[in-house]
Write a protein that holds these residues in place. Structure first.
Motif, mmCIF file in Angstrom:
data_model
loop_
_atom_site.group_PDB
_atom_site.id
_atom_site.type_symbol
_atom_site.label_atom_id
_atom_site.label_comp_id
_atom_site.label_asym_id
_atom_site.label_seq_id
_atom_site.Cartn_x
_atom_site.Cartn_y
_atom_site.Cartn_z
ATOM 1 N N PHE A 42 30.073 31.952 -5.968
ATOM 2 C CA PHE A 42 29.315 30.702 -5.846
ATOM 3 C C PHE A 42 27.900 30.910 -5.319
ATOM 4 O O PHE A 42 26.976 30.242 -5.799
ATOM 5 N N PRO A 43 27.636 31.792 -4.331
ATOM 6 C CA PRO A 43 26.244 31.958 -3.893
ATOM 7 C C PRO A 43 25.284 32.328 -5.025
ATOM 8 O O PRO A 43 24.163 31.801 -5.085
ATOM 9 N N GLN A 44 25.714 33.196 -5.940
ATOM 10 C CA GLN A 44 24.848 33.553 -7.059
ATOM 11 C C GLN A 44 24.672 32.388 -8.034
ATOM 12 O O GLN A 44 23.601 32.214 -8.622
ATOM 13 N N LEU A 45 25.692 31.566 -8.172
ATOM 14 C CA LEU A 45 25.573 30.386 -9.030
ATOM 15 C C LEU A 45 24.652 29.351 -8.401
ATOM 16 O O LEU A 45 23.834 28.727 -9.085
ATOM 17 N N LEU A 46 24.770 29.181 -7.082
ATOM 18 C CA LEU A 46 23.885 28.255 -6.387
ATOM 19 C C LEU A 46 22.440 28.752 -6.437
ATOM 20 O O LEU A 46 21.508 27.950 -6.578
ATOM 21 N N LEU A 47 22.249 30.048 -6.321
ATOM 22 C CA LEU A 47 20.909 30.626 -6.444
ATOM 23 C C LEU A 47 20.297 30.250 -7.792
ATOM 24 O O LEU A 47 19.141 29.818 -7.875
ATOM 25 N N ARG A 48 21.079 30.376 -8.854
ATOM 26 C CA ARG A 48 20.580 30.016 -10.182
ATOM 27 C C ARG A 48 20.336 28.510 -10.303
ATOM 28 O O ARG A 48 19.397 28.086 -10.982
ATOM 29 N N ALA A 49 21.171 27.723 -9.661
ATOM 30 C CA ALA A 49 20.974 26.276 -9.695
ATOM 31 C C ALA A 49 19.665 25.886 -9.003
ATOM 32 O O ALA A 49 18.917 25.035 -9.495
ATOM 33 N N LEU A 50 19.382 26.502 -7.865
ATOM 34 C CA LEU A 50 18.121 26.236 -7.176
ATOM 35 C C LEU A 50 16.937 26.702 -8.019
ATOM 36 O O LEU A 50 15.906 26.024 -8.095
ATOM 37 N N LEU A 51 17.068 27.857 -8.643
ATOM 38 C CA LEU A 51 16.025 28.315 -9.552
ATOM 39 C C LEU A 51 15.809 27.318 -10.687
ATOM 40 O O LEU A 51 14.670 26.982 -11.031
ATOM 41 N N PHE A 52 16.897 26.851 -11.263
ATOM 42 C CA PHE A 52 16.816 25.913 -12.375
ATOM 43 C C PHE A 52 16.021 24.666 -11.990
ATOM 44 O O PHE A 52 15.107 24.246 -12.711
ATOM 45 N N ARG A 53 16.334 24.087 -10.834
ATOM 46 C CA ARG A 53 15.632 22.875 -10.427
ATOM 47 C C ARG A 53 14.176 23.171 -10.033
ATOM 48 O O ARG A 53 13.264 22.417 -10.384
ATOM 49 N N ALA A 54 13.950 24.258 -9.302
ATOM 50 C CA ALA A 54 12.587 24.588 -8.894
ATOM 51 C C ALA A 54 11.711 24.900 -10.104
ATOM 52 O O ALA A 54 10.553 24.458 -10.191
ATOM 53 N N LEU A 55 12.247 25.649 -11.050
ATOM 54 C CA LEU A 55 11.478 26.003 -12.245
ATOM 55 C C LEU A 55 11.198 24.780 -13.102
ATOM 56 O O LEU A 55 10.099 24.626 -13.650
ATOM 57 N N THR A 56 12.177 23.892 -13.224
ATOM 58 C CA THR A 56 11.958 22.675 -13.993
ATOM 59 C C THR A 56 10.822 21.860 -13.393
ATOM 60 O O THR A 56 9.941 21.365 -14.106
ATOM 61 N N ASP A 57 10.824 21.725 -12.054
ATOM 62 C CA ASP A 57 9.749 20.986 -11.400
ATOM 63 C C ASP A 57 8.392 21.611 -11.696
ATOM 64 O O ASP A 57 7.407 20.917 -11.943
ATOM 65 N N GLN A 58 8.319 22.934 -11.671
ATOM 66 C CA GLN A 58 7.048 23.601 -11.918
ATOM 67 C C GLN A 58 6.610 23.442 -13.373
ATOM 68 O O GLN A 58 5.426 23.298 -13.657
ATOM 69 N N LEU A 59 7.549 23.478 -14.292
ATOM 70 C CA LEU A 59 7.204 23.316 -15.698
ATOM 71 C C LEU A 59 6.774 21.886 -16.010
ATOM 72 O O LEU A 59 5.928 21.651 -16.872
ATOM 73 N N LEU A 60 7.362 20.929 -15.301
ATOM 74 C CA LEU A 60 6.981 19.533 -15.503
ATOM 75 C C LEU A 60 5.658 19.199 -14.828
ATOM 76 O O LEU A 60 4.891 18.370 -15.325
ATOM 77 N N ALA A 61 5.411 19.807 -13.653
ATOM 78 C CA ALA A 61 4.200 19.506 -12.878
ATOM 79 C C ALA A 61 3.580 20.808 -12.417
ATOM 80 O O ALA A 61 3.742 21.212 -11.262
ATOM 81 N N PRO A 62 2.890 21.538 -13.292
ATOM 82 C CA PRO A 62 2.330 22.842 -12.930
ATOM 83 C C PRO A 62 1.407 22.744 -11.731
ATOM 84 O O PRO A 62 0.621 21.808 -11.590
ATOM 85 N N GLY A 63 1.532 23.743 -10.858
ATOM 86 C CA GLY A 63 0.663 23.813 -9.694
ATOM 87 C C GLY A 63 1.175 23.048 -8.502
ATOM 88 O O GLY A 63 0.597 23.126 -7.416
ATOM 89 N N THR A 64 2.243 22.305 -8.657
ATOM 90 C CA THR A 64 2.809 21.561 -7.537
ATOM 91 C C THR A 64 3.747 22.467 -6.742
ATOM 92 O O THR A 64 4.564 23.177 -7.316
ATOM 93 N N GLU A 65 3.612 22.450 -5.444
ATOM 94 C CA GLU A 65 4.418 23.306 -4.569
ATOM 95 C C GLU A 65 5.552 22.475 -3.954
ATOM 96 O O GLU A 65 5.313 21.488 -3.267
ATOM 97 N N TRP A 66 6.782 22.896 -4.242
ATOM 98 C CA TRP A 66 7.951 22.153 -3.788
ATOM 99 C C TRP A 66 8.678 22.866 -2.652
ATOM 100 O O TRP A 66 9.824 22.565 -2.353
ATOM 101 N N ALA A 67 8.035 23.832 -2.015
ATOM 102 C CA ALA A 67 8.725 24.647 -1.010
ATOM 103 C C ALA A 67 9.266 23.815 0.151
ATOM 104 O O ALA A 67 10.298 24.144 0.732
ATOM 105 N N ARG A 68 8.582 22.731 0.492
ATOM 106 C CA ARG A 68 9.048 21.917 1.618
ATOM 107 C C ARG A 68 10.427 21.340 1.331
ATOM 108 O O ARG A 68 11.262 21.234 2.213
ATOM 109 N N TRP A 69 10.653 20.947 0.086
ATOM 110 C CA TRP A 69 11.959 20.405 -0.275
ATOM 111 C C TRP A 69 13.004 21.510 -0.402
ATOM 112 O O TRP A 69 14.127 21.377 0.079
ATOM 113 N N PHE A 70 12.628 22.590 -1.051
ATOM 114 C CA PHE A 70 13.612 23.619 -1.371
ATOM 115 C C PHE A 70 13.857 24.592 -0.224
ATOM 116 O O PHE A 70 14.866 25.292 -0.225
ATOM 117 N N GLY A 71 12.945 24.663 0.750
ATOM 118 C CA GLY A 71 13.012 25.693 1.776
ATOM 119 C C GLY A 71 14.355 25.851 2.458
ATOM 120 O O GLY A 71 14.916 26.959 2.495
#
Length: 271
Positions: A232-261
């Motif tokens: 599960f940790p590796q699956l959760l890692l990919r899930a976090l990547l999926f959401r973080a990458l989607t946000d970046q692709l939708l809104a390039p240049g936006t930093e979401w680290a505060r939410w994902f940290g």
């Protein structure tokens, strides 16, 4: 996959085509893009016609199961799935979960995936090229991250990614806001968003969404992780990547680290 908000309810001609009464009302959470008219829910087409047809086939086969509810699309009186850019779906009662209700969402996903386990991989997945599909491929190492891989939280997750040995099948990759609960009925699963991944990955996406965006406690990571097993940790890692990458692709240049940290720190500790 979603689209930009569209103003205004479905016109009378669309309502009539789907046999829905006049006077549609917007559903909560739909940003006035999803409307209920009697026993029909109407929304703009937000997937390809190919994918909508696939959803109809899959959901119709699951419809009537004793342990989970689905809402297949409704065809127009002329037999069409789309009328003037609008689709229609059967209304089913239920309410979205509270922040402590996400274990029930995960459980509903497991039930649904048992009903989907026999399905072949849909070829339409190879033709999808929206930000969600691209982010999914990057998260699973099937495409290069490019510039978004240089973001701190994304780079840390990519560096910690390791192999996953789990069988893939058709899964609903966006359960978080699409499972509604009812005190007297089985859980309702809406808006089938198909991916070809291990079922526990769909659970991981729910956990990622819940702790990053929905105010759920990080204890949810441990609870679901104990249920899903050591990968599960590796699956959760990919899930976090999926959401973080989607946000970046939708809104390039936006930093979401505060939410994902916090969630990223937790999963890096686990991996």
């Amino acid at each position: 996959m979603s689209t930009a908000p569209q103003d205004g309810p479905p016109p009378g001609g669309v309502l009539g085509a789907f046999g829905a009464p006049a006077g549609p009302v917007p559903l909560s959470g739909g940003q006035r893009t999803v409307w209920r008219a009697g026993d029909v829910v109407l929304k703009r087409l937000d997937v390809s016609l190919e994918e909508l047809g696939w959803q109809e086939e899959v959901l119709t086969a699951v419809d009537g199961a004793p342990d989970v509810r689905v809402a297949p699309p409704v065809r127009s009186r002329d037999g069409e799935l789309v009328v003037a850019g609008w689709t229609a779906w059967r209304f089913e009662p239920g309410t979205a979960p509270t922040p402590d209700g996400y274990p029930d969402v995960v459980a509903a996903g497991r039930v649904l995936h048992r009903h989907l386990a026999h399905l072949p991989r849909p070829a339409l997945l190879d033709r999808r090229d929206h930000p969600w599909a691209r982010a999914d491929r990057i998260a699973w190492g099937e495409a290069a991250a490019g510039a978004v891989g240089d973001l701190p939280h994304v780079g840390a997750l990519l560096a910690a990614r390791d192999a996953v040995d789990a069988a893939a099948q058709v899964v609903h990759g966006d359960l978080t806001d699409n499972v509604h609960l009812h005190p007297d009925l089985p859980p309702l699963v809406l808006d089938l968003t198909g991916y070809w991944r291990p079922p526990a990955y769909a659970s991981a996406v729910v956990v990622a969404d819940a702790v990053v965006f929905r105010g759920a406690d990080l204890a949810l990571v441990d609870r679901v992780g104990e249920e899903e097993g050591p990968q599960f940790p590796q699956l959760l890692l990919r899930a976090l990547l999926f959401r973080a990458l989607t946000d970046q692709l939708l809104a390039p240049g936006t930093e979401w680290a505060r939410w994902f940290g916090p969630a990223v720190s937790r999963v890096l500790t686990l991996t």
